[in-house]
Design a protein around this motif. Structure first.
Motif, mmCIF file in Angstrom:
data_model
loop_
_atom_site.group_PDB
_atom_site.id
_atom_site.type_symbol
_atom_site.label_atom_id
_atom_site.label_comp_id
_atom_site.label_asym_id
_atom_site.label_seq_id
_atom_site.Cartn_x
_atom_site.Cartn_y
_atom_site.Cartn_z
ATOM 1 N N LEU A 1 0.841 -1.186 0.000
ATOM 2 C CA LEU A 1 0.000 0.000 0.000
ATOM 3 C C LEU A 1 0.882 1.244 0.000
ATOM 4 O O LEU A 1 2.120 1.142 0.044
ATOM 5 N N GLY A 2 0.267 2.379 -0.049
ATOM 6 C CA GLY A 2 1.016 3.630 -0.040
ATOM 7 C C GLY A 2 0.077 4.801 0.128
ATOM 8 O O GLY A 2 -1.101 4.634 0.448
ATOM 9 N N TRP A 3 0.605 5.978 -0.124
ATOM 10 C CA TRP A 3 -0.176 7.196 0.105
ATOM 11 C C TRP A 3 0.374 8.319 -0.749
ATOM 12 O O TRP A 3 1.580 8.542 -0.799
ATOM 13 N N ASN A 4 -0.516 8.996 -1.464
ATOM 14 C CA ASN A 4 -0.161 10.230 -2.153
ATOM 15 C C ASN A 4 -0.692 11.382 -1.320
ATOM 16 O O ASN A 4 -1.884 11.429 -1.018
ATOM 17 N N GLY A 5 0.176 12.290 -0.907
ATOM 18 C CA GLY A 5 -0.190 13.311 0.057
ATOM 19 C C GLY A 5 -1.345 14.185 -0.374
ATOM 20 O O GLY A 5 -1.501 14.509 -1.557
ATOM 21 N N ASP A 6 -2.153 14.583 0.619
ATOM 22 C CA ASP A 6 -3.264 15.515 0.404
ATOM 23 C C ASP A 6 -2.829 16.957 0.575
ATOM 24 O O ASP A 6 -3.338 17.855 -0.076
ATOM 25 N N TYR A 7 -1.924 17.183 1.514
ATOM 26 C CA TYR A 7 -1.441 18.522 1.810
ATOM 27 C C TYR A 7 -0.106 18.380 2.526
ATOM 28 O O TYR A 7 0.284 17.282 2.950
ATOM 29 N N ASN A 8 0.585 19.498 2.685
ATOM 30 C CA ASN A 8 1.998 19.452 3.050
ATOM 31 C C ASN A 8 2.222 19.508 4.560
ATOM 32 O O ASN A 8 2.764 20.474 5.093
ATOM 33 N N THR A 9 1.785 18.450 5.272
ATOM 34 C CA THR A 9 2.104 18.329 6.693
ATOM 35 C C THR A 9 2.475 16.883 7.000
ATOM 36 O O THR A 9 2.006 15.954 6.330
ATOM 37 N N ALA A 10 3.284 16.707 8.034
ATOM 38 C CA ALA A 10 3.655 15.349 8.448
ATOM 39 C C ALA A 10 2.436 14.565 8.915
ATOM 40 O O ALA A 10 2.343 13.345 8.704
ATOM 41 N N ASP A 11 1.486 15.254 9.548
ATOM 42 C CA ASP A 11 0.318 14.566 10.074
ATOM 43 C C ASP A 11 -0.510 13.933 8.966
ATOM 44 O O ASP A 11 -1.160 12.904 9.184
ATOM 45 N N ASN A 12 -0.478 14.515 7.765
ATOM 46 C CA ASN A 12 -1.227 13.930 6.658
ATOM 47 C C ASN A 12 -0.703 12.557 6.284
ATOM 48 O O ASN A 12 -1.436 11.734 5.726
ATOM 49 N N PHE A 13 0.547 12.288 6.618
ATOM 50 C CA PHE A 13 1.117 10.971 6.358
ATOM 51 C C PHE A 13 1.050 10.105 7.616
ATOM 52 O O PHE A 13 0.215 9.220 7.717
ATOM 53 N N ILE A 14 1.908 10.366 8.591
ATOM 54 C CA ILE A 14 1.974 9.443 9.729
ATOM 55 C C ILE A 14 0.752 9.554 10.636
ATOM 56 O O ILE A 14 0.370 8.586 11.294
ATOM 57 N N GLY A 15 0.098 10.719 10.675
ATOM 58 C CA GLY A 15 -1.141 10.820 11.426
ATOM 59 C C GLY A 15 -2.232 9.984 10.785
ATOM 60 O O GLY A 15 -3.007 9.304 11.458
ATOM 61 N N ASN A 16 -2.280 10.041 9.466
ATOM 62 C CA ASN A 16 -3.241 9.225 8.719
ATOM 63 C C ASN A 16 -2.984 7.742 8.939
ATOM 64 O O ASN A 16 -3.911 6.946 9.104
ATOM 65 N N PHE A 17 -1.725 7.351 8.973
ATOM 66 C CA PHE A 17 -1.394 5.927 9.087
ATOM 67 C C PHE A 17 -1.612 5.376 10.497
ATOM 68 O O PHE A 17 -2.200 4.314 10.680
ATOM 69 N N PHE A 18 -1.097 6.082 11.508
ATOM 70 C CA PHE A 18 -0.890 5.454 12.813
ATOM 71 C C PHE A 18 -1.597 6.104 13.993
ATOM 72 O O PHE A 18 -1.453 5.632 15.121
#
Length: 554
Positions: A450-467
């Motif tokens: 799996l993976g993720w293409n960012g929605d907006y430019n914050t760290a939370d959009n990635f690791i917050g979304n995941f974990f």
């Protein structure tokens, strides 16, 4: 709990439309003030058909691709970047504690049904999101709200949102805590402004559960009503084909095209053939192996920045051995990430060391690297008493993702790596939107791509979304550190001091690799979009957020 954020880019496998030909025929010869030709119809091939047309209830990329042409938010992302800029709000400010936000609104804007856009309409949208009931609270229905704002007005789960008040031409939004992602999240298609009149007229919130799926009201299927440069015209569900027409009453510079056709062609090869035959004027996610050939044939291949991450997820729900850090480290050492990047991904791709690209604040190179070392992987498995480890591994079919251009080949590469260190694999492959995402999100997969293409430019959009939620697809709630990780992520997101917040994210990235390792970040790959030579004005977006109002046919 199903986390629908993974479904955001899901593509439904509808057959390609067959009745569309002569897609680039110009109906006018007039020139707009910028020199681009106006008029005509452009047909663009997408990787899937939309699930519905109400972006608040959407989780799939095809719906968002369509809604981005119809709707606008208070803010948007500057073309070609992940940076927020004014849209329906002309400017905003906030209190020192980050809890109260004042949005001054653009005047003279009307929704497609002729009703007025104003502060009351803004608050009506916020109140609609916050007051969802019944099936509207399902994570599969309102997942973007829940992932970004939390709970609803019933108070069962805390919410980031507190209130919205109209004060003249200003909407005052109050939050319950400071967050790094506000107001950028308002640029997401899910939080676009919709006509309160149309929402009420067509009973937009009357979502009904039907078994494991949902039945959506007439608004979501036939009457999406925004303020954007294009208006909804019709949808041929059998062919997965959406027709949009220019909004002649648009508040800004009007779209150059008369019509925009978004045509679902799930197979990448079929999309390429449709472009070559002239049936479409462009398509998304061309295979990296085709980039040079398309360029040689005169097509415009635009390569987006790699604002994404591809990872091997490790579920800790079903197999107790996967809760052992040594086993997860063994899996990390077993994967030849550099080899995969060189052999499977396009030029410009990079090995991922964090769970988001280095352009996002809080990225650090000071993390555990897990070099490719099969012998060390075998030793770690032996040390953990798991030399005969057996797990199931999921990979998706019928899909092309920005971070995963060829799932079958990428899976084959990883499978070979894992089997080479003695891990026995039970392989499960399912269509991306035909069981794969549902199984992964419900914790059935032990290992998964799996993976993720960012929605907006914050760290939370990635690791917050995941974990951030312990009940995530990785099953981190089954580990003693799962709740701690969630608390650390929320603490970093809530820190108002930017320098301190970035430091907290750097420490989180270190711990994610050295202590937690809930997944193996593998790569960042630049996806592309391709159009015919006569298509002018399209700006490639790192968010795959392209809008077609600036596009003309030469």
């Amino acid at each position: 709990m199903v986390n629908p954020r993974t479904v955001r880019l899901a593509a439904l496998g509808f057959a390609a439309a067959v009745a569309l030909t002569a897609c680039a025929e110009s109906q006018r010869d007039s020139q707009d003030e910028g020199g681009g030709q106006t008029g005509g119809t452009l047909t663009f091939a997408t990787e899937g058909a939309p699930k519905l047309f109400d972006p608040f209830f959407a989780t799939d990329g095809a719906t968002f691709r369509t809604s981005q042409q119809i709707f606008e938010g208070l803010i948007e992302f500057k073309a070609g970047t992940a940076d927020a800029e004014p849209a329906l709000a002309t400017k905003w400010d906030h209190s020192e504690d980050g809890l109260t936000w004042n949005f001054e609104l653009r005047e003279g804007v009307k929704f497609h049904d002729g009703s007025e856009f104003n502060a009351e309409a803004v608050c009506a949208n916020f109140d609609r999101w916050y007051n969802q009931k019944g099936a509207g609270q399902s994570p599969a229905v309102s997942g973007y709200w829940q992932d970004n704002f939390g709970g609803f007005s019933d108070g069962a789960t805390p919410s980031l949102f507190k209130s919205c008040v109209a004060e003249g031409n200003k909407a005052v939004v109050t939050l319950t805590r400071s967050t790094s992602k506000f107001p950028d999240i308002l640029g997401l298609p899910s939080f676009a402004m919709q006509s309160p009149t149309a929402l009420e007229q067509y009973k937009a919130d009357d979502v009904q559960a039907q078994g494991d799926s949902f039945v959506y009201p007439e608004y979501a299927t036939d009457h999406p009503t925004g303020t954007g440069a294009f208006k909804f015209s019709k949808y041929d569900e059998a062919n997965g084909t959406v027709e949009l027409v220019r909004n002649e009453d648009y508040w800004g510079e009007k779209a150059k095209l008369d019509k925009l056709i978004l045509r679902a062609i799930p197979d990448e090869t079929a999309r390429k053939q449709a472009l070559q035959s002239g049936d479409v004027d462009g398509y998304d996610l061309p295979s990296p192996a085709d980039w040079q050939g398309l360029k040689d044939d005169g097509y415009n291949v635009m390569i987006r920045p790699a604002f994404n991450v591809f990872y091997l997820g490790i579920g800790q729900k079903n197999v107790p051995a996967l809760r052992d850090l040594k086993v997860r480290q063994a899996i990390a050492h077993a994967i030849d990430r550099e080899g995969l990047v060189k052999q499977q991904l396009p030029e410009g791709s990079e090995v991922a060391e964090n769970f988001y690209p280095k352009t996002v604040d809080g990225w650090t190179d000071d993390v555990e690297k897990y070099d490719y070392d099969p012998e060390k992987a075998k030793q770690l498995l032996a040390d953990a008493g798991q030399s005969n480890l057996t797990v199931n591994i999921y990979w998706p079919t019928e899909v092309t993702r920005p971070y995963m251009p060829n799932p079958q080949d990428m899976f084959g590469f990883i499978r070979g790596n894992l089997e080479a260190v003695g891990i026995k694999l039970n392989v499960v492959s399912k269509p991306w939107n035909g069981g794969y995402l549902e199984d992964v999100d419900s914790g059935k997969a032990d290992l998964f791509l799996l993976g993720w293409n960012g929605d907006y430019n914050t760290a939370d959009n990635f690791i917050g979304n995941f974990f951030s939620d312990p009940n995530n697809r990785f099953g981190t709630g089954n580990s003693p550190w799962g709740a701690t990780l969630s608390q650390e992520i929320q603490a970093a997101d809530s820190e108002p001091d930017e320098e301190k917040r970035n430091g907290m994210y750097e420490e989180l990235n270190k711990k994610l690799k050295a202590e937690y390792l809930p997944a193996i970040p593998i790569s960042h790959g630049p996806p592309a979009i391709v159009v015919a030579e006569n298509v002018k004005g399209l700006v490639a977006s790192p968010l795959t957020d392209e809008r077609f109002d600036s596009v003309s046919l030469g």
